[in-house]
Scaffold this active site. Sequence first.
Site, PDB file in Angstrom:
ATOM      1  N   ARG A 291       0.806  -1.220   0.000  1.00 45.54           N
ATOM      2  CA  ARG A 291       0.000   0.000   0.000  1.00 45.54           C
ATOM      3  C   ARG A 291       0.844   1.276   0.000  1.00 45.54           C
ATOM      4  NH1 ARG A 291      -5.133  -0.246   2.396  1.00 45.54           N
ATOM      5  NH2 ARG A 291      -4.339  -1.999   3.589  1.00 45.54           N
ATOM      6  N   ARG A 327     -13.368  -1.808  -1.550  1.00 39.54           N
ATOM      7  CA  ARG A 327     -12.932  -1.397  -0.202  1.00 39.54           C
ATOM      8  C   ARG A 327     -14.012  -0.644   0.590  1.00 39.54           C
ATOM      9  NH1 ARG A 327      -9.212   1.362   1.189  1.00 39.54           N
ATOM     10  NH2 ARG A 327      -8.261  -0.055   2.679  1.00 39.54           N
ATOM     11  N   CYS A 370     -26.503  -4.958  -8.702  1.00 39.22           N
ATOM     12  CA  CYS A 370     -27.786  -5.169  -8.033  1.00 39.22           C
ATOM     13  C   CYS A 370     -27.607  -5.586  -6.587  1.00 39.22           C
ATOM     14  CB  CYS A 370     -28.594  -6.201  -8.809  1.00 39.22           C
ATOM     15  SG  CYS A 370     -28.965  -5.580 -10.431  1.00 39.22           S
TER      16      CYS A 370
END
Length: 442
Positions: A291, A327, A370
């Site tokens: 990250r 996320r 959906c």
Amino acid sequence: MGLAAGEPAGRERMMDHFEYRSGELFCEQVAVAEIASAVGTPVYVYSAATLLHHYRAIGEAFRELRPTICFSVKSLSNIHILKLLASAGSGFDVVSGGELERVRAIGADASKVVFAGVAKTDREILDALAADIGCFNVESEEEFINLSRLAESAGRKATVALRINPDVYDPQTHRYTATGKKATKFGVDIDQAEAFFDRFGHDAHAHLEGIHFHLGSPIYSAEPYVQAITKTLPVIQRLREREFPLRLLNIGGGFAADYERGRSPAAADYAEPIVPLLRDTGLSITLEPGRFIACNAGLLLTSVQYVKQSGGRKFVIVDAAMTDLIRPVLYGAQHLIYPARLPAGAEPPQRRPDYAAPEGETVDIVGGVCETSDFLATDRVLPKLARGDLAAVFSAGAYGFVMASQYNSRPRAAEVLVEGDRFRLIRRRETHDDLLAPEHEV
Ligand code: LLP
């Protein structure tokens, strides 16, 4: 370029090469709108300069230890990005045969590849042995026995580090991504490390030469690393006294990035208390940042499909969805989202997810999947967005595209790499044919 004014040299906070110029969002020297016109949306856009800046920043901060930096492939695994980092000297942390294949595909230096993961299959282990990778981070006794057996049958020697759980954690880390606590599936308890070495430390095929830990992700201070190292060094000391040839220590990844500017420690803030602990240990140190290098180097560019009002809420419906960036839904993660073109005279946003645009309107930014949980953000105060407008989801370089799915049979997004005033497609958008091929081929 996004640097906070007055930061002393060497202690830059996170920075990146995304900025608004005369109301237009640029990645390095390229207007992101130009990328959207060329390749469509949704598209992940990465800045090479930002990736390299962070790769170098972490190496620089820890340079006294001369660490091996193994970029964590799971955070951003596009081979063109891996190639860029390899050419800057990076090694790689992989957790599957698929990731191993990626680093092999770019001809990465195998001696700088480390392989973690609790469920390594025989096939994966054999492939990694054949590739002669630098180190297997072993997570259980059964795995060790299996690795030794496979190494013997393949006529290979494996270098192994034992992954331990130092049982420390950062209270700011989401419980789904905290891995260094006692009761996790990862590694073995630190109290069992010596018994593990007693049992396997003289194996002829799998050479146990190191300790590995990874505390979680993201870790917002150096303190958990300091605690983990302080707990681990006496174990290493005792093992060395008993003539186990311990020479490797891998302190994992987890170094934080800026979802909100100024929140995360700089590389030097992590290194300062860690380096003195490891300076005179004679250990060869590995770091596995993902990250820290990738997060702020990427954004997800999406177009507004429709805007609608329903039940007192205003929804901005975009062409990206939870399938492109999961996320927010999975961890409640907050990413700044903002239009790529500002209204006339408007100021660029401050880099924090809760930044409220002056005279903005409160909206939810949702995708077309959906599921009620399909959102990229809720209750954001944004300048007015209309059908066709482009919006950028910031800090999406890490754990963005790599966690994308094809749910609802949605082809995955394209990826683009920007280098200075040039950009190139590094992954074409998937097609409907790509989705159907494995079914047609049977
Ligand atoms: N090393 C090991 C053994 C790991 O398990 C991980 C991440 C890393 C290194 C790299 O951690 P980083 O430096 O990127 O923080 N999907 C979650 C993050 C999961 C991290 C899993 N392991 C998210 O989107 O926040």
